[in-house]
Every structure is written in structure tokens, then in C-alpha cells.
Scaffold this motif. Sequence first.
Motif, PDB file in Angstrom:
ATOM      1  N   ILE A   1      -1.550  -7.231 -12.855  1.00  0.00           N
ATOM      2  CA  ILE A   1      -0.525  -7.565 -11.860  1.00  0.00           C
ATOM      3  C   ILE A   1       0.304  -6.329 -11.522  1.00  0.00           C
ATOM      4  O   ILE A   1       0.514  -6.002 -10.348  1.00  0.00           O
ATOM      5  CB  ILE A   1       0.396  -8.691 -12.377  1.00  0.00           C
ATOM      6  N   TYR A   2       0.750  -5.628 -12.557  1.00  0.00           N
ATOM      7  CA  TYR A   2       1.589  -4.446 -12.334  1.00  0.00           C
ATOM      8  C   TYR A   2       0.824  -3.377 -11.549  1.00  0.00           C
ATOM      9  O   TYR A   2       1.346  -2.816 -10.565  1.00  0.00           O
ATOM     10  CB  TYR A   2       2.060  -3.877 -13.671  1.00  0.00           C
ATOM     11  N   CYS A   3      -0.398  -3.072 -11.974  1.00  0.00           N
ATOM     12  CA  CYS A   3      -1.169  -2.009 -11.331  1.00  0.00           C
ATOM     13  C   CYS A   3      -1.549  -2.369  -9.899  1.00  0.00           C
ATOM     14  O   CYS A   3      -1.533  -1.512  -9.008  1.00  0.00           O
ATOM     15  CB  CYS A   3      -2.429  -1.703 -12.152  1.00  0.00           C
ATOM     16  N   THR A   4      -1.877  -3.638  -9.658  1.00  0.00           N
ATOM     17  CA  THR A   4      -2.225  -4.070  -8.304  1.00  0.00           C
ATOM     18  C   THR A   4      -1.030  -3.943  -7.369  1.00  0.00           C
ATOM     19  O   THR A   4      -1.142  -3.427  -6.249  1.00  0.00           O
ATOM     20  CB  THR A   4      -2.718  -5.527  -8.312  1.00  0.00           C
ATOM     21  N   VAL A   5       0.127  -4.421  -7.816  1.00  0.00           N
ATOM     22  CA  VAL A   5       1.342  -4.356  -6.988  1.00  0.00           C
ATOM     23  C   VAL A   5       1.734  -2.900  -6.728  1.00  0.00           C
ATOM     24  O   VAL A   5       2.071  -2.525  -5.591  1.00  0.00           O
ATOM     25  CB  VAL A   5       2.499  -5.120  -7.667  1.00  0.00           C
ATOM     26  N   LEU A   6       1.677  -2.065  -7.771  1.00  0.00           N
ATOM     27  CA  LEU A   6       2.060  -0.662  -7.608  1.00  0.00           C
ATOM     28  C   LEU A   6       1.095   0.063  -6.678  1.00  0.00           C
ATOM     29  O   LEU A   6       1.527   0.772  -5.749  1.00  0.00           O
ATOM     30  CB  LEU A   6       2.094   0.029  -8.970  1.00  0.00           C
ATOM     31  N   TYR A   7      -0.195  -0.107  -6.889  1.00  0.00           N
ATOM     32  CA  TYR A   7      -1.204   0.554  -6.052  1.00  0.00           C
ATOM     33  C   TYR A   7      -1.076   0.126  -4.596  1.00  0.00           C
ATOM     34  O   TYR A   7      -1.032   0.961  -3.679  1.00  0.00           O
ATOM     35  CB  TYR A   7      -2.596   0.247  -6.600  1.00  0.00           C
ATOM     36  N   THR A   8      -0.989  -1.180  -4.367  1.00  0.00           N
ATOM     37  CA  THR A   8      -0.875  -1.704  -3.003  1.00  0.00           C
ATOM     38  C   THR A   8       0.416  -1.231  -2.339  1.00  0.00           C
ATOM     39  O   THR A   8       0.424  -0.827  -1.170  1.00  0.00           O
ATOM     40  CB  THR A   8      -0.908  -3.244  -3.023  1.00  0.00           C
ATOM     41  N   GLY A   9       1.504  -1.265  -3.087  1.00  0.00           N
ATOM     42  CA  GLY A   9       2.786  -0.827  -2.539  1.00  0.00           C
ATOM     43  C   GLY A   9       2.787   0.648  -2.182  1.00  0.00           C
ATOM     44  O   GLY A   9       3.318   1.044  -1.134  1.00  0.00           O
ATOM     45  N   LEU A  10       2.175   1.483  -3.041  1.00  0.00           N
ATOM     46  CA  LEU A  10       2.136   2.920  -2.766  1.00  0.00           C
ATOM     47  C   LEU A  10       1.319   3.234  -1.518  1.00  0.00           C
ATOM     48  O   LEU A  10       1.711   4.088  -0.709  1.00  0.00           O
ATOM     49  CB  LEU A  10       1.554   3.668  -3.973  1.00  0.00           C
TER      50      LEU A  10
ATOM     51  N   VAL B   1       0.585   5.709 -18.318  1.00  0.00           N
ATOM     52  CA  VAL B   1      -0.813   5.887 -17.919  1.00  0.00           C
ATOM     53  C   VAL B   1      -1.157   4.936 -16.778  1.00  0.00           C
ATOM     54  O   VAL B   1      -1.824   5.329 -15.804  1.00  0.00           O
ATOM     55  CB  VAL B   1      -1.752   5.651 -19.120  1.00  0.00           C
ATOM     56  N   MET B   2      -0.702   3.682 -16.866  1.00  0.00           N
ATOM     57  CA  MET B   2      -0.954   2.722 -15.788  1.00  0.00           C
ATOM     58  C   MET B   2      -0.307   3.167 -14.488  1.00  0.00           C
ATOM     59  O   MET B   2      -0.907   3.050 -13.412  1.00  0.00           O
ATOM     60  CB  MET B   2      -0.435   1.333 -16.189  1.00  0.00           C
ATOM     61  N   THR B   3       0.906   3.694 -14.581  1.00  0.00           N
ATOM     62  CA  THR B   3       1.615   4.161 -13.387  1.00  0.00           C
ATOM     63  C   THR B   3       0.892   5.354 -12.762  1.00  0.00           C
ATOM     64  O   THR B   3       0.664   5.396 -11.548  1.00  0.00           O
ATOM     65  CB  THR B   3       3.062   4.549 -13.739  1.00  0.00           C
ATOM     66  N   ALA B   4       0.518   6.315 -13.610  1.00  0.00           N
ATOM     67  CA  ALA B   4      -0.177   7.504 -13.112  1.00  0.00           C
ATOM     68  C   ALA B   4      -1.538   7.137 -12.528  1.00  0.00           C
ATOM     69  O   ALA B   4      -1.919   7.612 -11.448  1.00  0.00           O
ATOM     70  CB  ALA B   4      -0.346   8.519 -14.238  1.00  0.00           C
ATOM     71  N   GLY B   5      -2.288   6.265 -13.211  1.00  0.00           N
ATOM     72  CA  GLY B   5      -3.606   5.859 -12.729  1.00  0.00           C
ATOM     73  C   GLY B   5      -3.533   5.153 -11.384  1.00  0.00           C
ATOM     74  O   GLY B   5      -4.316   5.441 -10.477  1.00  0.00           O
ATOM     75  N   SER B   6      -2.583   4.237 -11.241  1.00  0.00           N
ATOM     76  CA  SER B   6      -2.422   3.513  -9.969  1.00  0.00           C
ATOM     77  C   SER B   6      -2.045   4.464  -8.844  1.00  0.00           C
ATOM     78  O   SER B   6      -2.537   4.335  -7.715  1.00  0.00           O
ATOM     79  CB  SER B   6      -1.351   2.425 -10.115  1.00  0.00           C
ATOM     80  N   ALA B   7      -1.161   5.429  -9.138  1.00  0.00           N
ATOM     81  CA  ALA B   7      -0.731   6.396  -8.125  1.00  0.00           C
ATOM     82  C   ALA B   7      -1.894   7.291  -7.683  1.00  0.00           C
ATOM     83  O   ALA B   7      -2.059   7.583  -6.494  1.00  0.00           O
ATOM     84  CB  ALA B   7       0.413   7.245  -8.668  1.00  0.00           C
ATOM     85  N   ILE B   8      -2.724   7.713  -8.632  1.00  0.00           N
ATOM     86  CA  ILE B   8      -3.865   8.569  -8.306  1.00  0.00           C
ATOM     87  C   ILE B   8      -4.864   7.825  -7.429  1.00  0.00           C
ATOM     88  O   ILE B   8      -5.404   8.377  -6.460  1.00  0.00           O
ATOM     89  CB  ILE B   8      -4.537   9.084  -9.601  1.00  0.00           C
TER      90      ILE B   8
END
Length: 290
Positions: free
Chosen positions: A89-98, A17-24
Motif C-alpha cells: 500500500i505504501y509503495c503503491t501510493v508513493l510511486y503513483t503520487g511521485l 529502502v521502500m521509499t528509495a525503491g519507489s522513487a527510483i
Amino acid sequence: MKKELTPFQKRLVEFLVMTAGSAIVAVGVYFFKFPNHFSTGGVSGLSVLLGKVIPSSIITSSTMNSILNVIFLVLGFLVLDKGFGFRTIYCTVLYTGLVQVFEWVCPLTAPLTNQKMLELFFGILLPAIGAALLFHVDASTGGMDIVAMVLRKFSGLDVGNALLCSNVFIAFSALFIFDIETGLFSILGLALNSVVVDWVMGSLNRKKAFMVVTRNPESVCKFIIEGMNRSATIWDAKGAYTHHDEYVVLTVLSIHQSVLLRAYLRKTDPHAFILVTTSSEIFGKGFLSA
């Protein structure tokens, strides 16, 4: 009988869910907010403004978004310590990186369409859906949320109002930095954002509360407990007109489970009186934490 998820399965679901939310959120921000200069508050809105103010082909809105999020991430890591969760931390890094990857893989020099209202719709809807998914598992993409946590720790400020004022300032700044049309779209987007987030959050948490007046509470509760792995509460009652002894069964179910219970009662207890209400704020074991 529905089986409970194991702790590992729950963590895996939350991770997905965190991965999908950050990607969206990343898709909505990069493909719809940045090309149209929608400054609807937050770090993404501030990045749009700074990307315009700073004349550089290197410092784009995506790059500024990454810089600001990393700064806030480091600030939170240093200041908040243990109160600063892995999820953020995980969601911020993933969102920013994407967002940065999207700029490298699919650089945009103009909006995807010439329909600005349509782009605003997706620029608000997608990040709101992503943010609601993250809030649902107690996570976020950081940014202004980190600032709020820091302010809450060191000051007596009303953090909610402070962030609201900063978002309004960011949105209104688009009127002067870009043009009237972009500024008005940004203000409209800011107004719609919280409404959409609340609506999505309510949809994710929506449950059906049942009050079943019946003379056969044992069969109803057996179906609820064994058939759907939920529980119920039984009250003694008496009919005001008939003076017959009755029982009230109170339970809370998902929308799918509510359909099953209604079908069961229609078949086995057609004379039962059923009161069904919809709620998105239910606290207690198996639901939200108070």
C-alpha cells in the motif's frame, strides 16, 4: 564487533529502502518510459497504450497509471484483506503520487534526448533497480502484483505464465498502436527487464561462502564470531596425503567481511587452505527465509 540493528532500526532501514525503491521506479517510468512510449508490460506499459488510445489531453499516461494503480490497490484491499500488506500500500501510493507530481512539476512533451537506446537503457535499469530494492524487503509497487495475488487466491491458474503472457501482449500491442520502432524497443525492454531484475537481486544478496581447512579452528572461529558477529560450523577432517588431523571451518560472510577474513588468515594461518564461492541464495538465520 558489529552490533545488531534494533527492531526499530531495522524497520527504519526497510522504510528508507521502500521509499528509495519507489522513487527510483517513478523516475524511470516517468522520465524514460512514458515519453518514449515504451510499453514493456505491467501497469506502466498498459498506461502508455491507454494514454494513446484514449484521445484526451487530461487522461495522460501518468494519469492512467495513477487510475489503474488506485483501482488495483482498492481491489487488493477489498479482496485480499489481511494478506494485503502495508508495504505494498505504501509503495503503491508513493510511486503513483511521485509520477503524478513529476507530471505537474516537470511536464514532458518529448523524450529527454534523441538517443532512444540510451533512454531504453535507463527506462529498464531504473525501474529494475527500484523493483529489486523493493523485492529485497518483501515489498512492491502493486499493479500487476496485486492482480497476481488475486488470481492466486481465486483460481488454479499458473499466475506467473498468465502475467508473462499479458506483458508480452502489452509489449506487442505497441507495434500496432505506435510504430514498428517503438514496438521493437518495447519488446526488447520486456526481454531485458527480468534479466536486469534478477541481476540486481543477485547483487543485493551476494555473499561469500568460506571453507577453511586449518589446524587452528579456534582462532579462526574466534575472529569470525567476535570480530564480525557471524558464526561458523566446524568439521573434523584428515589430509588425504599427510594423514594429519585437520578441521574445516564453514562460514558465510558479506563481501567486506570476506576481505577481512582473508587478511586475517594470511597473517595468522598462511598454510590454511581456503575455498571461496559466491552465492546469492543462502537460507537460514541471518540470511534469507527459506
